[in-house]
Design a protein around this motif. Sequence first.
Motif, PDB file in Angstrom:
ATOM      1  N   MET A 179       1.967 -10.327  -6.801  1.00 55.51           N
ATOM      2  CA  MET A 179       2.236  -9.258  -7.742  1.00 55.51           C
ATOM      3  C   MET A 179       1.765  -7.952  -7.110  1.00 55.51           C
ATOM      4  SD  MET A 179       1.079  -8.962 -11.720  1.00 55.51           S
ATOM      5  CE  MET A 179       2.027 -10.410 -12.104  1.00 55.51           C
ATOM      6  N   LYS A 180       2.595  -6.938  -7.212  1.00 56.15           N
ATOM      7  CA  LYS A 180       2.320  -5.641  -6.612  1.00 56.15           C
ATOM      8  C   LYS A 180       1.221  -4.887  -7.370  1.00 56.15           C
ATOM      9  CE  LYS A 180       4.637  -1.440  -5.216  1.00 56.15           C
ATOM     10  NZ  LYS A 180       5.846  -0.648  -5.264  1.00 56.15           N
ATOM     11  N   SER A 181       0.417  -4.164  -6.622  1.00 54.66           N
ATOM     12  CA  SER A 181      -0.643  -3.342  -7.203  1.00 54.66           C
ATOM     13  C   SER A 181      -0.035  -2.204  -8.026  1.00 54.66           C
ATOM     14  CB  SER A 181      -1.502  -2.747  -6.085  1.00 54.66           C
ATOM     15  OG  SER A 181      -2.336  -1.740  -6.583  1.00 54.66           O
ATOM     16  N   PRO A 182      -0.671  -1.848  -9.145  1.00 52.05           N
ATOM     17  CA  PRO A 182      -0.177  -0.733  -9.966  1.00 52.05           C
ATOM     18  C   PRO A 182      -0.609   0.641  -9.442  1.00 52.05           C
ATOM     19  CG  PRO A 182      -2.080  -1.702 -11.001  1.00 52.05           C
ATOM     20  CD  PRO A 182      -1.765  -2.553  -9.787  1.00 52.05           C
ATOM     21  N   CYS A 183      -1.238   0.671  -8.277  1.00 54.52           N
ATOM     22  CA  CYS A 183      -1.730   1.933  -7.718  1.00 54.52           C
ATOM     23  C   CYS A 183      -0.585   2.935  -7.566  1.00 54.52           C
ATOM     24  CB  CYS A 183      -2.382   1.680  -6.368  1.00 54.52           C
ATOM     25  SG  CYS A 183      -3.025   3.181  -5.590  1.00 54.52           S
ATOM     26  N   VAL A 184      -0.842   4.177  -7.978  1.00 52.85           N
ATOM     27  CA  VAL A 184       0.139   5.251  -7.837  1.00 52.85           C
ATOM     28  C   VAL A 184      -0.397   6.363  -6.932  1.00 52.85           C
ATOM     29  CG1 VAL A 184       1.310   4.782 -10.027  1.00 52.85           C
ATOM     30  CG2 VAL A 184      -0.645   6.343  -9.981  1.00 52.85           C
ATOM     31  N   SER A 185      -1.402   6.043  -6.143  1.00 52.77           N
ATOM     32  CA  SER A 185      -2.018   6.969  -5.181  1.00 52.77           C
ATOM     33  C   SER A 185      -2.618   8.212  -5.834  1.00 52.77           C
ATOM     34  CB  SER A 185      -1.009   7.356  -4.100  1.00 52.77           C
ATOM     35  OG  SER A 185      -0.622   6.209  -3.381  1.00 52.77           O
ATOM     36  N   VAL A 186      -3.115   8.040  -7.047  1.00 48.06           N
ATOM     37  CA  VAL A 186      -3.883   9.070  -7.731  1.00 48.06           C
ATOM     38  C   VAL A 186      -5.233   8.425  -8.025  1.00 48.06           C
ATOM     39  CG1 VAL A 186      -4.039  10.581  -9.754  1.00 48.06           C
ATOM     40  CG2 VAL A 186      -1.807  10.035  -8.771  1.00 48.06           C
ATOM     41  N   CYS A 187      -6.039   8.305  -6.993  1.00 41.45           N
ATOM     42  CA  CYS A 187      -7.263   7.511  -7.069  1.00 41.45           C
ATOM     43  C   CYS A 187      -8.466   8.385  -7.395  1.00 41.45           C
ATOM     44  CB  CYS A 187      -7.486   6.773  -5.749  1.00 41.45           C
ATOM     45  SG  CYS A 187      -6.075   5.781  -5.256  1.00 41.45           S
ATOM     46  N   ALA A 188      -8.837   8.382  -8.660  1.00 36.41           N
ATOM     47  CA  ALA A 188     -10.006   9.132  -9.117  1.00 36.41           C
ATOM     48  C   ALA A 188     -10.575   8.410 -10.326  1.00 36.41           C
ATOM     49  CB  ALA A 188      -9.607  10.553  -9.489  1.00 36.41           C
ATOM     50  N   LEU A 189     -11.784   7.901 -10.181  1.00 38.02           N
ATOM     51  CA  LEU A 189     -12.435   7.215 -11.298  1.00 38.02           C
ATOM     52  C   LEU A 189     -13.063   8.236 -12.233  1.00 38.02           C
ATOM     53  CD1 LEU A 189     -14.189   4.270  -9.410  1.00 38.02           C
ATOM     54  CD2 LEU A 189     -12.039   4.221 -10.666  1.00 38.02           C
ATOM     55  N   ASN A 190     -12.812   8.075 -13.525  1.00 36.16           N
ATOM     56  CA  ASN A 190     -13.418   8.975 -14.497  1.00 36.16           C
ATOM     57  C   ASN A 190     -14.840   8.525 -14.826  1.00 36.16           C
ATOM     58  OD1 ASN A 190     -13.242   6.907 -16.457  1.00 36.16           O
ATOM     59  ND2 ASN A 190     -11.353   7.728 -17.346  1.00 36.16           N
ATOM     60  N   ARG A 191     -15.479   9.178 -15.755  1.00 33.06           N
ATOM     61  CA  ARG A 191     -16.883   8.866 -16.068  1.00 33.06           C
ATOM     62  C   ARG A 191     -17.061   7.471 -16.655  1.00 33.06           C
ATOM     63  NH1 ARG A 191     -15.366  12.111 -20.468  1.00 33.06           N
ATOM     64  NH2 ARG A 191     -15.937  11.213 -22.460  1.00 33.06           N
TER      65      ARG A 191
END
Length: 59
Positions: free
Chosen positions: A1-13
């Motif tokens: 199954m493909k990763s849902p990553c959309v290359s907007v990688c920023a973890l919030n608080r």
Amino acid sequence: MKSPCVSVCALNRDDICEGCFRSGTEISQWGRMSNAQKKQVLSLCHERAVELKRVWWSD
């Protein structure tokens, strides 16, 4: 199954990615998850996106 990553990688608080809505732990474990686990994570991602008002529809 493909990763849902959309290359907007920023973890919030809350440790949730602003792009795909996975937690830091879910991101790091994605490659070791079964397809059933990945489907569960994707369901959680959708719930988080709805809670954050980032989608305009819900099941």
